[in-house]
Design a protein around this motif. Structure first.
Motif, PDB file in Angstrom:
ATOM      1  N   SER A 112      -1.965   1.285  13.981  1.00  0.00           N
ATOM      2  CA  SER A 112      -0.682   1.000  14.623  1.00  0.00           C
ATOM      3  C   SER A 112       0.456   1.696  13.886  1.00  0.00           C
ATOM      4  CB  SER A 112      -0.439  -0.516  14.656  1.00  0.00           C
ATOM      5  OG  SER A 112      -1.425  -1.169  15.426  1.00  0.00           O
ATOM      6  N   LEU A 113       0.368   1.767  12.565  1.00  0.00           N
ATOM      7  CA  LEU A 113       1.409   2.434  11.792  1.00  0.00           C
ATOM      8  C   LEU A 113       1.428   3.933  12.082  1.00  0.00           C
ATOM      9  CD1 LEU A 113       3.637   2.083   9.677  1.00  0.00           C
ATOM     10  CD2 LEU A 113       1.905   2.472   7.898  1.00  0.00           C
TER      11      LEU A 113
ATOM     12  N   ASP B  76      -6.666  19.334  20.541  1.00  0.00           N
ATOM     13  CA  ASP B  76      -5.460  18.588  20.251  1.00  0.00           C
ATOM     14  C   ASP B  76      -5.301  18.411  18.749  1.00  0.00           C
ATOM     15  OD1 ASP B  76      -3.160  17.201  20.667  1.00  0.00           O
ATOM     16  OD2 ASP B  76      -4.076  15.569  21.816  1.00  0.00           O
ATOM     17  N   LYS B  77      -4.131  17.883  18.375  1.00  0.00           N
ATOM     18  CA  LYS B  77      -3.888  17.537  16.985  1.00  0.00           C
ATOM     19  C   LYS B  77      -4.193  16.058  16.780  1.00  0.00           C
ATOM     20  CE  LYS B  77      -0.325  20.985  15.886  1.00  0.00           C
ATOM     21  NZ  LYS B  77       1.079  21.183  15.425  1.00  0.00           N
ATOM     22  N   TYR B  78      -4.755  15.758  15.632  1.00  0.00           N
ATOM     23  CA  TYR B  78      -5.113  14.384  15.333  1.00  0.00           C
ATOM     24  C   TYR B  78      -4.427  13.957  14.041  1.00  0.00           C
ATOM     25  CZ  TYR B  78      -8.728  15.244  18.797  1.00  0.00           C
ATOM     26  OH  TYR B  78      -9.389  15.570  19.950  1.00  0.00           O
ATOM     27  N   ARG B  79      -4.138  12.670  13.932  1.00  0.00           N
ATOM     28  CA  ARG B  79      -3.508  12.132  12.741  1.00  0.00           C
ATOM     29  C   ARG B  79      -4.403  11.083  12.118  1.00  0.00           C
ATOM     30  NH1 ARG B  79       0.647  13.614  16.080  1.00  0.00           N
ATOM     31  NH2 ARG B  79       2.452  14.573  15.083  1.00  0.00           N
ATOM     32  N   GLY B  80      -4.537  11.171  10.826  1.00  0.00           N
ATOM     33  CA  GLY B  80      -5.285  10.182  10.077  1.00  0.00           C
ATOM     34  C   GLY B  80      -4.395   9.616   8.991  1.00  0.00           C
TER      35      GLY B  80
ATOM     36  N   PHE C  93      -4.470  17.033  11.390  1.00  0.00           N
ATOM     37  CA  PHE C  93      -5.470  18.094  11.470  1.00  0.00           C
ATOM     38  C   PHE C  93      -5.708  18.416  12.932  1.00  0.00           C
ATOM     39  CE2 PHE C  93      -7.477  13.976  11.169  1.00  0.00           C
ATOM     40  CZ  PHE C  93      -8.465  13.993  12.134  1.00  0.00           C
ATOM     41  N   GLU C  94      -6.055  19.649  13.182  1.00  0.00           N
ATOM     42  CA  GLU C  94      -6.218  20.119  14.551  1.00  0.00           C
ATOM     43  C   GLU C  94      -7.686  20.103  14.969  1.00  0.00           C
ATOM     44  OE1 GLU C  94      -4.362  23.780  15.438  1.00  0.00           O
ATOM     45  OE2 GLU C  94      -2.381  23.190  14.697  1.00  0.00           O
ATOM     46  N   GLY C  95      -7.931  19.527  16.140  1.00  0.00           N
ATOM     47  CA  GLY C  95      -9.254  19.566  16.724  1.00  0.00           C
ATOM     48  C   GLY C  95      -9.344  20.717  17.701  1.00  0.00           C
ATOM     49  N   LYS C  96     -10.359  20.707  18.513  1.00  0.00           N
ATOM     50  CA  LYS C  96     -10.572  21.785  19.465  1.00  0.00           C
ATOM     51  C   LYS C  96      -9.469  21.830  20.508  1.00  0.00           C
ATOM     52  CE  LYS C  96     -13.975  23.537  22.788  1.00  0.00           C
ATOM     53  NZ  LYS C  96     -15.292  23.298  23.436  1.00  0.00           N
TER      54      LYS C  96
ATOM     55  N   TYR D 218       0.842  -1.195   0.000  1.00  0.00           N
ATOM     56  CA  TYR D 218       0.000   0.000   0.000  1.00  0.00           C
ATOM     57  C   TYR D 218       0.877   1.245   0.000  1.00  0.00           C
ATOM     58  CZ  TYR D 218      -3.540  -3.297   1.738  1.00  0.00           C
ATOM     59  OH  TYR D 218      -4.386  -4.366   1.906  1.00  0.00           O
ATOM     60  N   GLU D 219       0.404   2.270  -0.648  1.00  0.00           N
ATOM     61  CA  GLU D 219       0.982   3.599  -0.472  1.00  0.00           C
ATOM     62  C   GLU D 219       0.175   4.293   0.620  1.00  0.00           C
ATOM     63  OE1 GLU D 219       1.891   7.731  -2.999  1.00  0.00           O
ATOM     64  OE2 GLU D 219       0.980   5.991  -3.984  1.00  0.00           O
ATOM     65  N   TYR D 220       0.848   5.018   1.502  1.00  0.00           N
ATOM     66  CA  TYR D 220       0.127   5.693   2.578  1.00  0.00           C
ATOM     67  C   TYR D 220       0.482   7.173   2.619  1.00  0.00           C
ATOM     68  CZ  TYR D 220       4.351   5.975   5.458  1.00  0.00           C
ATOM     69  OH  TYR D 220       5.596   6.285   5.926  1.00  0.00           O
ATOM     70  N   GLN D 221      -0.427   7.947   3.163  1.00  0.00           N
ATOM     71  CA  GLN D 221      -0.216   9.378   3.386  1.00  0.00           C
ATOM     72  C   GLN D 221      -0.831   9.713   4.729  1.00  0.00           C
ATOM     73  OE1 GLN D 221       0.980  12.017   0.920  1.00  0.00           O
ATOM     74  NE2 GLN D 221       1.156  13.083   2.865  1.00  0.00           N
ATOM     75  N   ILE D 222      -0.013  10.174   5.665  1.00  0.00           N
ATOM     76  CA  ILE D 222      -0.516  10.554   6.989  1.00  0.00           C
ATOM     77  C   ILE D 222      -0.848  12.040   6.981  1.00  0.00           C
ATOM     78  CG2 ILE D 222       0.112  10.871   9.428  1.00  0.00           C
ATOM     79  CD1 ILE D 222       1.632   8.288   9.300  1.00  0.00           C
TER      80      ILE D 222
END
Length: 238
Positions: free
Chosen positions: A229-230, A167-171, A162-165, A155-159
């Motif tokens: 997990s990645l 904290d910062k979140y990662r997808g 984005f910022e929530g109210k 798979y190719e991935y891209q993390i």
């Protein structure tokens, strides 16, 4: 699986026995999937409905910001309107409170089972970086191997961050590229060289070899857990 409606506990005829029947049928199906170690989308759906009940119990309107992936503005307006109507009806509110209390008590053990399965899968997952890693490993590739199966999935991935109210979140977004047959010659290192030669726009991509000790359902369990997990692994390493 027949899904629960967003507002299942306040829609239609508000009757405890009927809602109990609807809920138990839903949970029976959820547990049937859990018995086969199929986590997604069942665990995420179950947690969504549990949080819905918690939010309603706290007398808060459901906000689009809280559940952007599931609620439309029409859903939110419907909940607000329904709540305004029934809050003035003591008998209806008592029935709904009984439904909510029962539903939360029934959902919680199922959620714990789902989390235990998730933790078990994660504990049998290994992530190994291949070769020299770039300073910013947020875009690259990973190969996923399911137990002792010889065929892996690249798979190719891209993390994304984005910022929530608070904290910062990662997808993570992924794109399936191809299957890969592991052998003495076809090692993870050989896979990385193949990817570099094919895609010149990333001369030194981040490449990870993700593999499990045990075979799990790929789409419903291993891949979703591997993605999370990645993200955690890269975030801690970066």
């Amino acid at each position: 699986m027949k899904p629960l409606g967003v507002n299942w506990f306040i829609e239609g005829y508000i009757d405890f026995e009927h809602k109990k029947y609807v809920l138990l049928n839903y949970l029976q199906e959820i547990n049937r999937h859990f018995d086969k170690s199929r986590l997604y989308p069942n665990l995420a759906d179950l947690i969504f409905h549990y949080n819905n009940l918690v939010d309603f119990k706290k007398n808060k309107s459901l906000m689009q910001q809280a559940f952007p992936q599931r609620l439309t503005q029409a859903d939110i307006d419907a909940v607000k309107l329904t709540y305004q109507k029934i809050i003035q009806d003591d008998q209806s509110m008592q029935e709904i409170e009984q439904i909510i209390a029962y539903a939360m008590a029934q959902m919680n053990p199922a959620i714990q089972i789902g989390k235990e399965i998730y933790d078990f899968v994660e504990s049998h997952l290994n992530i190994n970086p291949i070769g020299i890693m770039p300073l910013m490993p947020y875009h690259g590739y990973f190969s996923l191997r399911n137990g002792k199966e010889r065929t892996g999935f690249i798979y190719e991935y891209q993390i994304t961050i984005f910022e929530g109210k608070d904290d910062k979140y990662r997808g993570i977004n992924i794109n399936f590229l191809e299957n890969y047959e592991y052998s003495i010659a076809n090692t993870p290192e050989a896979m990385k060289l193949k990817l570099i030669n094919r895609n010149k726009f990333m001369p030194n991509p981040a490449v990870y070899y993700v593999h499990s000790d045990i075979t799990f359902p790929l789409e419903q369990t291993l891949l979703p857990v591997a993605k999370r997990s990645l993200v955690k692994y890269i975030s801690n390493a970066a």
